[in-house]
Enzyme design. Structure first.
Site, PDB file in Angstrom:
ATOM      1  N   TYR A  82      16.894  29.384   9.104  1.00 38.88           N
ATOM      2  CA  TYR A  82      15.673  29.985   9.655  1.00 38.88           C
ATOM      3  C   TYR A  82      15.699  29.990  11.179  1.00 38.88           C
ATOM      4  O   TYR A  82      16.020  28.982  11.817  1.00 38.88           O
ATOM      5  CB  TYR A  82      14.439  29.204   9.207  1.00 38.88           C
ATOM      6  CG  TYR A  82      14.034  29.425   7.770  1.00 38.88           C
ATOM      7  CD1 TYR A  82      13.626  30.687   7.330  1.00 38.88           C
ATOM      8  CD2 TYR A  82      14.035  28.386   6.868  1.00 38.88           C
ATOM      9  CE1 TYR A  82      13.238  30.885   6.003  1.00 38.88           C
ATOM     10  CE2 TYR A  82      13.645  28.570   5.548  1.00 38.88           C
ATOM     11  CZ  TYR A  82      13.249  29.824   5.123  1.00 38.88           C
ATOM     12  OH  TYR A  82      12.860  30.013   3.823  1.00 38.88           O
ATOM     13  N   LYS A 121       0.852  -1.200   0.000  1.00 40.06           N
ATOM     14  CA  LYS A 121       0.000   0.000   0.000  1.00 40.06           C
ATOM     15  C   LYS A 121       0.883   1.245   0.000  1.00 40.06           C
ATOM     16  O   LYS A 121       2.092   1.162   0.291  1.00 40.06           O
ATOM     17  CB  LYS A 121      -0.912  -0.026   1.233  1.00 40.06           C
ATOM     18  CG  LYS A 121      -0.160   0.023   2.566  1.00 40.06           C
ATOM     19  CD  LYS A 121      -1.084  -0.235   3.744  1.00 40.06           C
ATOM     20  CE  LYS A 121      -0.287  -0.225   5.046  1.00 40.06           C
ATOM     21  NZ  LYS A 121      -1.111  -0.644   6.197  1.00 40.06           N
TER      22      LYS A 121
HETATM   23  C1  LIG Z   1      -0.250  -1.701   6.805  1.00 42.34           C
HETATM   24  C2  LIG Z   1      -0.851  -2.959   7.317  1.00 42.34           C
HETATM   25  C3  LIG Z   1      -0.057  -4.091   7.554  1.00 42.34           C
HETATM   26  C4  LIG Z   1       1.467  -4.066   7.473  1.00 42.34           C
HETATM   27  O1  LIG Z   1       1.955  -3.598   8.716  1.00 42.34           O
HETATM   28  P1  LIG Z   1       3.550  -3.499   8.994  1.00 42.34           P
HETATM   29  O2  LIG Z   1       3.629  -3.000  10.399  1.00 42.34           O
HETATM   30  O3  LIG Z   1       4.073  -2.504   8.013  1.00 42.34           O
HETATM   31  O4  LIG Z   1       4.100  -4.840   8.805  1.00 42.34           O
HETATM   32  C5  LIG Z   1      -0.689  -5.269   7.901  1.00 42.34           C
HETATM   33  N1  LIG Z   1      -2.034  -5.308   8.049  1.00 42.34           N
HETATM   34  C6  LIG Z   1      -2.830  -4.233   7.868  1.00 42.34           C
HETATM   35  C7  LIG Z   1      -4.298  -4.358   8.073  1.00 42.34           C
HETATM   36  C8  LIG Z   1      -2.257  -3.024   7.509  1.00 42.34           C
HETATM   37  O5  LIG Z   1      -3.045  -1.956   7.353  1.00 42.34           O
END
Ligand SMILES: *Cc1c(COP(=O)(O)O)cnc(C)c1O
Length: 362
Positions: free
Chosen positions: A257, A38
């Protein structure tokens, strides 16, 4: 000069991602593993990452239909799970056409599934809210939901999925509470199950079950506060730029800054082409680690939109064009994140559009 003349880029080591996927499989050898890609594969480039894993991955997981279709359009034929299911009923026709697997986490989604007229049976994974309390059905409602979907003629595969709130704190009692509530929801039914994110893959064999969902570990970052002693994860992203200006400042001179950093001695300053618009964290304090030509030094002065400044005092041999690693194999993204009060997940997903991704090991 062209659009890619700015020296900032992120090198993505696809071989490291394959190596890390194999580690996920080795920790849960009886389970299949959905590579979580994702958010553009946590900033690493979803299409390139999925293609690099396609030959060995059991499947992929994404957050939404657009992310799934991008993978299908690029030739990925493996299972793809929509972690949040669909957001509107008309998406189900596309789920059907693309052969996706969807989470069903609420009554509205369930009604959309029942009302759909797909050409092939739909694959639905029922989300159980075992304690995260964002989305999902209460454990006591699982039996009825499972029966309702099971009785629907156009629902094929039925699974169960849940997510841990504290799997990155091995031994925390809340993990066992969630596990028990998930198993209570299933009530002994033999339902294909998926519970484990990276942290649970690495630390909780009792939660491996049928499908695991490793995300951050694929990109070479430990999900725990410290590197995992047994899992030799390889960082997949090296964010690199170069020095674009050097100046020598006298003691007492402010830098950048707000004059946050004030020189306490004659200070050689290097200016680097990367800023918060690229995803370098604006809250990085003085002292945040960086590597110049492979040697460690520190950020000094506030992070700007397009530039940062670092301490080159005593590094007389470096100058214009010298490469600077912001994070990667020498400087851990986890360390930079911690200094800036965030997590590597946020650094990776915050990589800006201006940052060229260079995929190696295709
Ligand atoms: C993003 C996500 C994962 C992966 O989690 P990590 O901590 O990056 O391994 C697994 N399950 C769900 C439902 C997620 O949203």
């Amino acid at each position: 000069m062209n659009a890619s003349s700015r020296p900032l880029h992120a090198r993505i080591h696809l071989g490291a991602i394959r190596h890390n996927y194999r580690i996920a499989k080795a920790f849960a050898p009886s389970s299949r593993a959905l590579a979580v890609v994702k958010a553009n594969a946590y900033g690493h480039g979803a299409i390139a990452v999925a293609r690099a894993l396609a030959a060995e991955a059991d499947g992929f997981a994404v957050a939404c239909l657009e992310e799934a279709l991008e993978l299908r359009d690029s030739g990925i034929r493996d299972r793809i799970l929509l972690l949040e299911g669909v957001f509107a009923p008309d998406e189900i026709a596309q789920v059907d056409a693309a052969g996706l697997t969807m989470v069903v986490h609420c009554r509205a989604q369930l009604d959309w599934v029942l009302a759909a007229r797909p050409e092939r049976p739909l694959r639905c994974w029922i989300k159980v809210d075992s304690g995260m309390h964002r989305v999902g059905f209460a454990p006591e409602d699982f039996g009825a939901i499972h029966a309702e979907l099971g009785a629907c003629a156009h629902v094929g595969e039925l699974g169960a999925i849940t997510h841990f709130a504290r799997a990155d704190e091995p031994g925390h009692p809340f993990i066992q509470r969630q596990l028990a509530d998930f198993d209570r929801a299933l009530g002994g039914r033999a339902v294909m199950s998926s519970l484990s994110n990276s942290a649970a893959v690495l630390s909780l064999p009792s939660a491996h079950r049928d499908w695991t969902r490793p995300g951050i570990m694929l990109y070479g970052i430990s999900p725990f506060a410290v590197p995992h002693p047994a899992a030799e994860l390889r960082p997949a992203m090296t964010l690199e730029s170069a020095i674009i200006a050097v100046r020598d400042l006298a003691p007492g001179e402010p830098l950048g800054y707000g004059g946050r950093f004030v020189c306490d001695r004659p200070t050689r300053v290097g200016v680097v082409a990367v800023g918060y618009a690229d995803g370098y964290p604006r809250h990085a304090p003085d002292g945040t680690p960086l590597a110049v030509a492979g040697r460690p030094t520190r950020l000094i002065g506030r992070v700007s939109m397009d530039m940062i400044t670092l301490d080159l005092t005593g590094m007389e041999d470096v100058g214009l064009g010298t490469p600077v690693q912001l994070w990667g194999d020498r400087i851990s993204a986890a360390e930079v994140a911690q200094a800036a009060g965030t997590i590597a997940y946020e650094l990776f997903t915050g990589i800006g559009r201006r940052v060229r991704l260079i995929h190696e090991g295709v």
